[in-house]
Design an enzyme around this catalytic site. Structure first.
Site, PDB file in Angstrom:
ATOM      1  N   CYS A  87       0.834  -1.199   0.000  1.00  0.00           N
ATOM      2  CA  CYS A  87       0.000   0.000   0.000  1.00  0.00           C
ATOM      3  C   CYS A  87       0.870   1.252   0.000  1.00  0.00           C
ATOM      4  CB  CYS A  87      -0.912  -0.011   1.232  1.00  0.00           C
ATOM      5  SG  CYS A  87      -2.048   1.405   1.324  1.00  0.00           S
ATOM      6  N   ASP A  89       0.488   3.750   1.766  1.00  0.00           N
ATOM      7  CA  ASP A  89       0.446   4.350   3.104  1.00  0.00           C
ATOM      8  C   ASP A  89       1.850   4.673   3.612  1.00  0.00           C
ATOM      9  OD1 ASP A  89       0.223   4.520   6.111  1.00  0.00           O
ATOM     10  OD2 ASP A  89      -1.889   4.139   5.627  1.00  0.00           O
ATOM     11  N   ARG A  91       2.968   4.877   6.456  1.00  0.00           N
ATOM     12  CA  ARG A  91       3.368   4.191   7.685  1.00  0.00           C
ATOM     13  C   ARG A  91       3.946   2.804   7.434  1.00  0.00           C
ATOM     14  NH1 ARG A  91      -2.472   4.701  10.314  1.00  0.00           N
ATOM     15  NH2 ARG A  91      -2.933   4.152   8.133  1.00  0.00           N
ATOM     16  N   HIS A 143      -2.059  -3.906   5.327  1.00  0.00           N
ATOM     17  CA  HIS A 143      -1.753  -3.414   6.678  1.00  0.00           C
ATOM     18  C   HIS A 143      -3.035  -3.072   7.423  1.00  0.00           C
ATOM     19  CE1 HIS A 143      -2.571   0.930   5.917  1.00  0.00           C
ATOM     20  NE2 HIS A 143      -2.258   0.600   4.679  1.00  0.00           N
ATOM     21  N   CYS A 146      -6.197   0.306   7.284  1.00  0.00           N
ATOM     22  CA  CYS A 146      -6.038   0.732   5.884  1.00  0.00           C
ATOM     23  C   CYS A 146      -7.201   1.641   5.477  1.00  0.00           C
ATOM     24  CB  CYS A 146      -5.976  -0.487   4.978  1.00  0.00           C
ATOM     25  SG  CYS A 146      -5.812  -0.086   3.224  1.00  0.00           S
TER      26      CYS A 146
END
Length: 256
Positions: A87, A89, A91, A143, A146
């Site tokens: 992803c 993302d 993080r 993750h 999400c």
């Protein structure tokens, strides 16, 4: 004051009385071009970008000191053993999460780590990694928490991203019974797993992946990164008849 003019006879035209007709044009030497003023502004980097550049220099010096051969070696080419599909993302920084160094992971990331058989971006990455870099492992990683999964579980109109999330909404529809009755957090966590499983299935139906699994033992693994603990958790994406399933995939999707 008007600029001075001069009279130029026009051939073949006569005034009454025999005089040549003349047309009047301005004397261009009396026109002055407006002075072009160029204002040069002093350019400067935004403060945040300057901080990032300073941080980069610090990192580069640290790497040059601790691993003096790393960057010169990477400048000559790459030979990663892992393709990470995850992803976007912020993080979930794959190289950091895996405890690896630059050059050890080939990466493709998108919203909610969604794979489809027709996405040219992911298909190009997979082909390059499998056929040319000959990676040994493919990791498909989702993750917790999400945002894409949360959006797919909601029914609000978001815009362009709604089209991208359609495969994830289909996962929701196809597994309605599996997530029915779960509370919000449990439902989202289950959807994360199901999404990883769906994308792993797309991977295993990719002709290049099929050939690499059969010819040289390429592995495909689904994982979920737990944001709260920082740990990667395997997702069971195999069946009791995995070998037979792979043979069926080979028969259906292999392109010679």
């Amino acid at each position: 004051m008007l600029p001075s003019t001069r009279r130029i006879p026009t051939a073949g035209t006569r005034f009454a009385g025999g005089a040549s007709r003349a047309r009047v044009i301005p004397n261009i030497q009396h026109f002055h071009r407006p002075q072009q003023i160029i204002v040069r502004h002093k350019t400067s980097q935004p403060e945040h970008i300057s901080q990032l550049l300073a941080s980069n220099k610090s990192w580069a010096k640290s790497i040059q000191s601790s691993k003096p051969d790393l960057l010169p070696t990477l400048s000559k080419g790459q030979s990663p053993k892992v393709l990470w599909i995850g992803c976007s993302d912020s993080r979930v920084p794959e190289t950091t999460v895996l405890g690896l160094q630059p050059g050890e992971v080939f990466v493709h990331r998108n919203i909610a780590n969604i794979l489809t058989p027709t996405d040219l971006s992911s298909l190009s990455v997979i082909q390059y990694a499998v056929v040319y870099l000959k990676v040994q492992h493919i990791i498909l990683c989702g993750h917790t928490s999400c945002g894409g999964v949360a959006a797919a579980l909601d029914n609000k109109k978001l815009g362009t991203i709604d089209t991208w999330l359609m495969p994830l909404r289909k996962v929701r529809m196809d597994n309605a019974k599996a997530i029915e009755g779960l509370d919000g957090a449990a439902k989202a966590r289950k959807m994360v797993d199901l999404n990883v499983q769906a994308s792993v299935d797309v991977l295993r139906s990719n002709p290049d992946v099929i050939e690499a699994i059969k010819e040289r033992g390429l592995t495909v693994q689904g994982l979920v990164y737990d944001l709260a603990s920082g740990e990667l958790v395997p997702v069971d994406s195999t069946s009791n008849h995995e070998d037979a399933d792979q043979e069926h995939r080979h028969g259906a999707f292999k392109i010679a």
